[in-house]
Design an enzyme around this catalytic site. Structure first.
Site, PDB file in Angstrom:
ATOM      1  N   HIS A   1     -54.657 -48.536 -75.333  1.00  0.00           N
ATOM      2  CA  HIS A   1     -54.628 -47.848 -74.042  1.00  0.00           C
ATOM      3  C   HIS A   1     -55.515 -46.604 -74.028  1.00  0.00           C
ATOM      4  O   HIS A   1     -55.584 -45.861 -75.001  1.00  0.00           O
ATOM      5  CB  HIS A   1     -53.201 -47.535 -73.599  1.00  0.00           C
TER       6      HIS A   1
ATOM      7  N   GLU B   1     -50.719 -47.080 -69.592  1.00  0.00           N
ATOM      8  CA  GLU B   1     -49.644 -47.428 -70.531  1.00  0.00           C
ATOM      9  C   GLU B   1     -48.551 -46.363 -70.530  1.00  0.00           C
ATOM     10  O   GLU B   1     -47.365 -46.678 -70.555  1.00  0.00           O
ATOM     11  CB  GLU B   1     -50.228 -47.592 -71.940  1.00  0.00           C
ATOM     12  N   GLU B   2     -48.952 -45.097 -70.485  1.00  0.00           N
ATOM     13  CA  GLU B   2     -47.978 -44.012 -70.534  1.00  0.00           C
ATOM     14  C   GLU B   2     -47.201 -43.862 -69.231  1.00  0.00           C
ATOM     15  O   GLU B   2     -46.155 -43.223 -69.192  1.00  0.00           O
ATOM     16  CB  GLU B   2     -48.681 -42.685 -70.863  1.00  0.00           C
TER      17      GLU B   2
ATOM     18  N   ASP C   1     -52.977 -40.762 -79.890  1.00  0.00           N
ATOM     19  CA  ASP C   1     -52.348 -41.858 -79.153  1.00  0.00           C
ATOM     20  C   ASP C   1     -53.049 -41.942 -77.791  1.00  0.00           C
ATOM     21  O   ASP C   1     -52.777 -41.110 -76.918  1.00  0.00           O
ATOM     22  CB  ASP C   1     -50.852 -41.554 -78.992  1.00  0.00           C
TER      23      ASP C   1
ATOM     24  N   HIS D   1     -46.809 -37.849 -79.070  1.00  0.00           N
ATOM     25  CA  HIS D   1     -46.456 -37.263 -77.767  1.00  0.00           C
ATOM     26  C   HIS D   1     -46.237 -35.756 -77.861  1.00  0.00           C
ATOM     27  O   HIS D   1     -45.448 -35.184 -77.107  1.00  0.00           O
ATOM     28  CB  HIS D   1     -45.234 -37.965 -77.173  1.00  0.00           C
TER      29      HIS D   1
END
Length: 372
Positions: free
Chosen positions: A75, A221-222, A189, A338
């Site tokens: 992503h 995606e998030e 990420d 995150h």
């Protein structure tokens, strides 16, 4: 794999990782990353497009039309915030996008976007320790009480910059080189997975596989974990691998969680599940997992394993497309996911690309797509 495999090497991977980590790309606002990734992958692929949703799709035709097709994806988007209100005195209120803990927000540098695509530096305000009450020192402030300071003195000054409600905010980019080939910084990420896609593209360019391969940078995606699902509808893939490594369990606060360590090699997630209103996840497809294990053994690459609740990836929805798409989640282990400063090991990153390239090279028309 030998030096003639066409794969990018560690220094090249590090340079590209630094570029991607510095690219602002909030979920739903991924255009900078999309055009950057498209330009990079075009050096290897003959067919690259950006679909209506914003996914970047690079297709490599296989040498055997009877072999099943494979989509490998990572992503492009990241967690962050959107502006919810501009105060009369120029301070900015915001809502989170994706999973961000209140505990790590205050005092961080951010980049605040405008409607014309420019970004301005700001700070998430933090009340000075010595003026906090004892009760304040012991609690975490909710997002509804937080604000961003860009130095403006009025609402008018903020709006004159083109900054409006709904504009994106991300953590300010950072990249630091730690000991032992480890990297720290913003938005590993999933910058790591995007770099692996380029690494895999270089290998496919050097040695075309039997199966057709779609390398995809996905969106949102998030936000809703649905971007890859839409890309799969476009390319009509037979199976898919998500490049997203699990969190490592080797820090003092995580040693009871799993056996995954930084520097221990690529990690495959055999089970994930998110139950907070989602009730979804993925159980690894046995055939793909066995193919991954075989490729690891034949190429001398260690393979770590993870199984966890509390998280999911795009495979949760992708696996339910068509009459069922075999899916696997694997990638570079990370720490502090995150948060504004994540961490990974470049040795793991390099091995992920090598391993997936080897797996792709082994896919033929006899690969079983059924779960059993």
């Amino acid at each position: 794999m030998s030096k003639g495999d066409g794969l990018m090497r560690r220094e090249e991977l590090k340079d590209k990782l630094k570029t991607y980590m510095a690219t602002i790309r909030l979920s739903g606002y991924e255009s900078r990353m999309a055009y950057q990734f498209k330009a990079d992958v075009e050096a290897y692929a003959d067919h690259v497009k950006i679909d209506k949703l914003g996914n970047v799709i690079a297709t490599f035709e296989g040498t055997d039309p009877e072999a099943p097709s494979l989509m490998v994806f990572a992503h492009m988007d990241v967690i962050g915030f959107v502006i919810s209100r501009i105060e009369p005195d120029g301070f900015i209120r915001f809502e989170r996008v994706g999973g961000i803990s209140e505990k790590i927000a205050q005092g961080n540098a951010v980049m605040v976007g405008s409607e014309d695509g420019r970004f301005y530096p700001g700070i998430i305000g933090a009340k000075a320790y010595h003026i906090q009450s004892n009760d304040e020192k012991a609690k975490v402030d909710p997002f509804s009480t937080l604000f961003i300071d860009i130095g403006a003195v009025s609402e008018r000054q903020v709006r004159e910059l083109g900054i409006e409600v709904g504009c994106p905010i991300t953590f300010a980019p950072r990249f630091v080189e730690l000991l032992n080939d480890r990297i720290g910084g913003t938005y590993l990420d999933d910058a790591a997975g995007l770099v692996n896609l380029l690494q895999i593209a270089s290998a496919i360019k050097a040695k075309p596989p039997k199966c057709t391969v779609h390398l995809v940078g996905t969106v949102m995606e998030e936000f809703n974990a649905r971007g890859a699902m839409m890309a799969a509808r476009s390319v009509k893939t037979d199976m898919a691998i998500c490049l997203l490594g699990p969190g490592a369990g080797d820090t003092p606060d995580q040693k009871s969680v799993n056996n995954v360590v930084l520097g221990g090699g690529p990690a495959v997630t055999l089970f994930n599940f998110h139950g907070k209103g989602t009730l979804n996840g993925n159980i690894a497809h046995k055939g793909l997992y066995e193919l991954l294990k075989k490729a690891a053994q034949e190429n001398g690459i260690p393979l770590q394993r993870s199984a966890a609740r509390g998280a999911l990836s795009d495979t949760a929805y992708l696996q339910l497309e068509n009459d069922g798409i075999p899916c696997l989640d694997m990638g570079t282990p990370d720490r502090y996911s995150h948060s504004p400063m994540e961490s990974c090991d470049l040795k793991d990153l390099e091995q992920v690309g090598r391993l997936v390239a080897a797996l792709i090279d082994s896919v033929d028309r006899d690969f079983p797509l059924h779960r059993y």
